[in-house]
Each structure stands twice: as structure tokens, then as C-alpha cells.
Design a protein around this motif. Structure first.
Motif, short mmCIF file in Angstrom:
data_model
loop_
_atom_site.label_atom_id
_atom_site.label_comp_id
_atom_site.label_asym_id
_atom_site.label_seq_id
_atom_site.Cartn_x
_atom_site.Cartn_y
_atom_site.Cartn_z
N GLU B 26 0.83 -1.21 0.00
CA GLU B 26 0.00 0.00 0.00
C GLU B 26 0.86 1.26 0.00
O GLU B 26 0.52 2.26 -0.62
CB GLU B 26 -0.90 0.01 1.23
CG GLU B 26 -1.94 -1.08 1.17
CD GLU B 26 -3.21 -0.68 1.90
OE1 GLU B 26 -3.59 0.50 1.87
OE2 GLU B 26 -3.80 -1.57 2.49
N ARG B 29 2.25 1.68 -3.53
CA ARG B 29 1.22 2.24 -4.41
C ARG B 29 1.01 3.73 -4.14
O ARG B 29 0.89 4.53 -5.05
CB ARG B 29 -0.12 1.50 -4.21
CG ARG B 29 -0.32 0.32 -5.16
CD ARG B 29 -1.76 -0.15 -5.19
NE ARG B 29 -2.24 -0.56 -3.87
CZ ARG B 29 -1.99 -1.75 -3.32
NH1 ARG B 29 -1.26 -2.64 -3.97
NH2 ARG B 29 -2.45 -2.04 -2.12
N HIS B 30 1.00 4.06 -2.84
CA HIS B 30 0.82 5.45 -2.45
C HIS B 30 1.94 6.33 -3.01
O HIS B 30 1.69 7.42 -3.54
CB HIS B 30 0.74 5.55 -0.93
CG HIS B 30 0.66 6.95 -0.42
ND1 HIS B 30 -0.53 7.64 -0.36
CD2 HIS B 30 1.61 7.80 0.03
CE1 HIS B 30 -0.30 8.85 0.12
NE2 HIS B 30 0.98 8.98 0.38
N ILE B 32 3.83 5.74 -5.61
CA ILE B 32 3.68 5.83 -7.07
C ILE B 32 2.60 6.85 -7.42
O ILE B 32 2.79 7.74 -8.25
CB ILE B 32 3.37 4.43 -7.67
CG1 ILE B 32 4.58 3.50 -7.51
CG2 ILE B 32 2.97 4.55 -9.15
CD1 ILE B 32 4.32 2.04 -7.82
N ASP B 33 1.45 6.74 -6.73
CA ASP B 33 0.33 7.67 -6.99
C ASP B 33 0.75 9.13 -6.77
O ASP B 33 0.37 10.01 -7.52
CB ASP B 33 -0.86 7.36 -6.08
CG ASP B 33 -1.54 6.04 -6.46
OD1 ASP B 33 -1.22 5.51 -7.54
OD2 ASP B 33 -2.37 5.55 -5.67
N GLU B 34 1.54 9.35 -5.72
CA GLU B 34 1.92 10.71 -5.37
C GLU B 34 3.17 11.18 -6.07
O GLU B 34 3.61 12.31 -5.87
CB GLU B 34 2.15 10.82 -3.85
CG GLU B 34 1.00 10.33 -2.99
CD GLU B 34 -0.05 11.41 -2.79
OE1 GLU B 34 0.33 12.54 -2.41
OE2 GLU B 34 -1.25 11.13 -3.02
#
Lengths: 285, 285
Positions: B26, B29-30, B32-34
Motif C-alpha cells: 500500500e 502504491r501510495h 507511485i500515486d503521489e
């Protein structure tokens, strides 16, 4: 057993409400040795048939409070001792009859670990005129444990420190009416006992232990525990199980934990290289 | 991953020390998203290979503190987050190298459940100039849980009462630096977690439960717990396990327990008829 029923009616009779384990048998032996009249109310599914079969006894269901009291009175019982292990059943299976419901009504329907036992004792004494005595009143030898080591194995400094840690945890837990035992190794609390029982705790903690000196089982009564019905107990089986699980020893509060078959327990502990030691500590209510 | 090593050297990189479970994924992913640069220090034997394999990462041994720090610095890491489950190993297997021994020396050799983790954080910050942030600093969504129900199933009055009882026990235990979770049913504490983990607690308590409404898992951080490394966590697997064990619900302290994969967890709980609810409670230090 050698007395007729009429003889027994002449003098006060100790009613032994017998659960599992070896304590009921010890109380029976004690009564025989002392010539004290007794009658066993053996709890179906819990008491050991071999222990009670050759003594004056009657099998009773756990929840049949009214019937149990009637049988007790018919056999001259005026004082009751509750002894031996009983896995705490669901309230419905424990409490089916009218008297039982009356007790429950008085106690409120939500009960902590000790609430129910206390309610039963209060009910028996206040409403049924039945005296309830503790195992330690009857079995003074099993309950009398002076501070210090019981066997030959000495307590290491590391174990002393683990015992202190265990007592801190039990003291904290006692405020919430939970826990009679913990397992500690090198300062780390491997397990805390709730209702699973000390045997299950020992086995579980054995599976979680680390390298180095083995864990210590620390056991003491809960603060305000109803000592007349539920004093913590260790016996030879406790030592055997702890040895199998790789423990280094067992620490109990002096005069706070019953020892069933003390001689055998000490012999087994010495043979296995386990210490058994009692620590001082005032009962804090 | 799409960045070259030189790019990453230009800006501060978050070092994710990854244990087991879904939380490291998680955080990845966070990041990468940010668009936040990161580098995974994957703990051998704990981190999930599938989670880390397609990201910038290096496998490290649990106790190789010196080497891990070197690899982290080589990859531009100036801030570390420790995430994911690690079964607490023996001190010897955790701590073999020179830096590790230095940390141990500072902490003293006898450590409670939290002492070791705190020592590591203090050491990294004071001696290595490495900033240590909490999972809740990085994953604000997983850590932000407002009071109230999370899914559709409502909390019964009996469950409310069991939650109160569970919190009392955890509050008492926290004073002794033990326990993040308990299981309560109808006022009776079925189990207390020490180091066996919440999964083992749920399964054990399920085997001890009584008739009637199912038990409740109550979970909150310990008082003074090192929140940067060891915040309690629940995830979809917690709900699945509790449902299998016949639980009626899960209660956590609002903003005190991380929820991994919140959407999936809520969906599973709704489907299984379990409540998941957060209760209010100030962090008491």
C-alpha cells in the motif's frame, strides 16, 4: 463411607462440590485422615469417577442448583467447599433451574470472570443458610506455601527479573478482573492467560519461546478473586507440561496458589531441572 | 522504477523497510500515486516477493543493520518508514552485526515488547542522522479512521458493552506494556494477545466462545507504543478470520489502528454480517 446415614446426620458434614483434577481427591483423603464427615456432590462431566466412586457421593448436573442443595441437606451438609477444575460453561448450560435463575437475577445478567462465582457464594450463604469455605480452609497444607524455593533448583537472576515482569503484568491485569498467569522470557511476555487455562497457556507460550534460558510461568490470584471457589492451582501435571514446553521454572505467590500433590510436584520439578519458587506478596483488595 | 538512480539521488527518497502483509504494497502504491521517490529494503523471510519485485528494492537480512543503512544511503534514502508484519525474532537472530550490537548496548540487554523498537528508532535518528516516520504519516488514509461504524452492520448494545469491557482490559494491560487486542463475549474475556499476534488470538478465542452473540475483537495501541514502527493494523484477512471464528464484530480505536485495504475490508465485513466500528479515545501518554 463407613458411617451410616444416621451417624452422618448427627454431626456437620462437609459437602465437597467436585470438579475435575486431583484437588477433590485430596480433600476426600484429607477428610478421611482427619475423620471429618463429608459428602461429595460430583459434577457430571467434570469430576473423576474413580475419585468419587468409593466415597459417599451423588452425581449432580452443573446447573441443577435446587436439586444439589436438596441432596446436600438430605446428607447433613451444612458447609460446602467447591474444588476442582470446571471449564466455564455458557450461562444457559450452567443455569437452568429456578434457583439458578434467582441467583442470576441478583447478579445481573452481564458477568465478568468472577462475578458469577461470587453471586453463587453470596446466594448460598444469604438465601440458603449454607456456609461456603475455601479449599485453603480445608486443605491447609496445599494452600500453605512459604516464600522461597520449593525444590532443589535455584532461581537465576534472569528468572528473578522475569518473575518481576510477570508480576507487574498480572498486577495490571488484575485491575480488570482478568488473568491469573503469564509466561515471560528475557523480559518479553510470551503469553497472557484469559479463560483458556494455564495448561493451554504453557503449551502456546512454549511454541513462541526464543533461544536462551527457558520461559517462566508466573501465577498469582487476581485481586479480589473469590478465594473460596476459585483459587489458582498448580499440580504435578503443570510441572510436566512446563518441562515439555522447555520452561525454566514456575513462580507462584506464597500462600496464594494451591499446590496439588506437593511432594510429587517437587520431585518432578527436581528431576526435570525446573525451579518452583514462591514469591512474597500481600493480598491487595 | 521509471526513475534512473541519478534522478533519485537528486531528491529525498523514502526508504520502505518492508515486512510481511499488505501494508508495504500500500505504501508503494501510495508513493507511485503521489510521485514520491522511494526505495524498498525488503526483509528476507518477511516481505512478499511479488509486492517488491517490480519496484526499486534490495533484499536485506533482519539483523544486518549496518549493511541496510549503507544500501539505503546509496539509494538516496534520508527518511525511513518501517511497515508490515515481522514475527519478533530472538535477539541473536535479529541483531548480529556491529551496529546492531551498539544499539543493543544502548538499550540494555533486557527489553520489553516495545523497548527494542524504540531503541532502534532512537539510534537511527541520533547516531545515523536517518529520519524515521510513521506509517500513519505516509498513509494518511489508512490511518485516519473517524469514530463510528465503518460498514453497514450496526453495533448491538451487548457488543457495545463488550467493547467497553475490552477497552478496560487493554487500558489496564497497557500500563505493563503488553497487549494490543482482546476478545470479549458477553462480558467474559475469552483471550488476551501477548506476542502471538491478533490472528492467533482470533482463532484461539473462536474455539473458546459460548452460545449466543459472537465475540468482539477489541484493538487499540498500547499507551506509549512506538507509533512510528509498530502501530496495530487490521486488514481484510482480519475480517475473514474473525468471520470464520464466529465473531460478531471488530472494534478499533479511532485514528489508532491502521486499516490495510479499507474498501475491501468493509466489503468483506458487510458481506459476512460483521460490524467494524471505531471508538473514540484520546492517546494517553
Amino acid at each position: 463411607m463407613s458411617m451410616s446415614r444416621d451417624d452422618r446426620m448427627d454431626q456437620p458434614v462437609l459437602g465437597i462440590v467436585a470438579g475435575g483434577g486431583t484437588l477433590p481427591g485430596e480433600i476426600i483423603r484429607h477428610c478421611i485422615d482427619e475423620g471429618r464427615p463429608y459428602f461429595v456432590l460430583a459434577l457430571k462431566g467434570f469430576a473423576d469417577p474413580e475419585t468419587v466412586e468409593n466415597t459417599p457421593h451423588h452425581w449432580v448436573r452443573m446447573g441443577a442448583v435446587g436439586k444439589t442443595l436438596r441432596i446436600a441437606r438430605e446428607n447433613g451438609v451444612d458447609t460446602i467447599v467447591l474444588a476442582g477444575r470446571v471449564s466455564r460453561p455458557s450461562i444457559t448450560s450452567l443455569m437452568p433451574d429456578a434457583k439458578a435463575l434467582k441467583i442470576l437475577g441478583k447478579s445481573g445478567l452481564r458477568l465478568g470472570d468472577d462475578g458469577l462465582l461470587k453471586s453463587i457464594v453470596i446466594y448460598l450463604e444469604e438465601n440458603e443458610g449454607m456456609k461456603v469455605v475455601g479449599i485453603h480452609d480445608v486443605l491447609q497444607d496445599a494452600a500453605s506455601v512459604p516464600p522461597g524455593p520449593l525444590g532443589r533448583v535455584r532461581v537465576s537472576d534472569e528468572a528473578e527479573s522475569d518473575i518481576r515482569r510477570g508480576r507487574d503484568v498480572l498486577d495490571a491485569l488484575a485491575r480488570a478482573d482478568v488473568g491469573q498467569a503469564v509466561v515471560v522470557q528475557a523480559g518479553l511476555v510470551l503469553g497472557v492467560e484469559a479463560i483458556e487455562g494455564t495448561d493451554a497457556l504453557i503449551t502456546r507460550a512454549g511454541g513462541l519461546k526464543r533461544d536462551g534460558q527457558g520461559p517462566v510461568l508466573v501465577k498469582q490470584p487476581k485481586i479480589g478473586q473469590e478465594e473460596r471457589v476459585d483459587l489458582p492451582t498448580i499440580g504435578p501435571d503443570t510441572v510436566e507440561r512446563a518441562a515439555e514446553a522447555g520452561f525454566s521454572g514456575i513462580a507462584i505467590r506464597a500462600d496464594g496458589v494451591l499446590i496439588a500433590d506437593k511432594e510429587k510436584l517437587i520431585r518432578l520439578a527436581d528431576d526435570a531441572g525446573l525451579f518452583v519458587a514462591a514469591f512474597e506478596g500481600a493480598q491487595r483488595d
